[in-house]
Design a protein around this motif. Structure first.
Motif, PDB file in Angstrom:
ATOM      1  N   UNK A  74       0.823  -1.208   0.000  1.00  0.00           N
ATOM      2  CA  UNK A  74       0.000   0.000   0.000  1.00  0.00           C
ATOM      3  C   UNK A  74       0.859   1.262   0.000  1.00  0.00           C
ATOM      4  N   UNK A  75       1.956   1.228   0.731  1.00  0.00           N
ATOM      5  CA  UNK A  75       2.850   2.395   0.739  1.00  0.00           C
ATOM      6  C   UNK A  75       3.417   2.631  -0.652  1.00  0.00           C
ATOM      7  N   UNK A  76       3.781   1.557  -1.352  1.00  0.00           N
ATOM      8  CA  UNK A  76       4.309   1.706  -2.710  1.00  0.00           C
ATOM      9  C   UNK A  76       3.247   2.256  -3.653  1.00  0.00           C
ATOM     10  N   UNK A  77       2.000   1.842  -3.479  1.00  0.00           N
ATOM     11  CA  UNK A  77       0.916   2.355  -4.325  1.00  0.00           C
ATOM     12  C   UNK A  77       0.688   3.841  -4.053  1.00  0.00           C
ATOM     13  N   UNK A  78       0.685   4.220  -2.791  1.00  0.00           N
ATOM     14  CA  UNK A  78       0.504   5.637  -2.443  1.00  0.00           C
ATOM     15  C   UNK A  78       1.691   6.455  -2.939  1.00  0.00           C
ATOM     16  N   UNK A  79       2.900   5.897  -2.836  1.00  0.00           N
ATOM     17  CA  UNK A  79       4.086   6.612  -3.314  1.00  0.00           C
ATOM     18  C   UNK A  79       4.044   6.813  -4.819  1.00  0.00           C
ATOM     19  N   UNK A  80       3.547   5.828  -5.544  1.00  0.00           N
ATOM     20  CA  UNK A  80       3.440   5.977  -7.001  1.00  0.00           C
ATOM     21  C   UNK A  80       2.439   7.080  -7.349  1.00  0.00           C
ATOM     22  N   UNK A  81       1.339   7.129  -6.628  1.00  0.00           N
ATOM     23  CA  UNK A  81       0.364   8.201  -6.871  1.00  0.00           C
ATOM     24  C   UNK A  81       0.952   9.559  -6.501  1.00  0.00           C
TER      25      UNK A  81
END
Length: 110
Positions: A74-81
């Motif tokens: 989830x952190x990686x997904x938020x970081x990509x956004x």
């Protein structure tokens, strides 16, 4: 419980992961506080996020619990956004001011 820890993770003690993540996070905080270039500040924020990811992954592997790895996802997904939105903002700042210096953003006041 020691048998469930992967061999790659067991070769490095947990303290080393904590020290490494702490160093990465400290470098990131220092970069955010000291630097004025928006792109470098952006990279330092990513460095801090990756430090947290390292800690979550290490603790998750040592506890043989997948919850930490789910948080990392989830952190990686938020970081990509965050990267997509942040780079868009930085590009617009550069187009308007011909610089990415964050001190120039005070011109945005009325």
């Amino acid at each position: 419980m020691d048998q469930t820890i992967p061999e790659v993770i067991r070769t490095v003690p947990l303290q080393y992961y904590v020290f490494f993540a702490t160093a990465l996070f400290a470098i990131g905080v220092t970069g955010v506080l000291i630097r004025r270039n928006a792109i470098i500040i952006f990279m330092c924020v990513e460095l801090m996020l990756n430090a947290v990811n390292i800690l979550l992954t290490a603790f998750s592997a040592y506890r043989a619990d997948a919850n930490g790895q789910v948080f990392v996802f989830f952190i990686m997904a938020v970081a990509a956004a965050e990267v997509s939105v942040g780079l868009g903002i930085i590009v617009m700042i550069y187009r308007n001011f011909q610089s990415t210096d964050v001190n120039l953003l005070s011109r945005l006041k009325f």
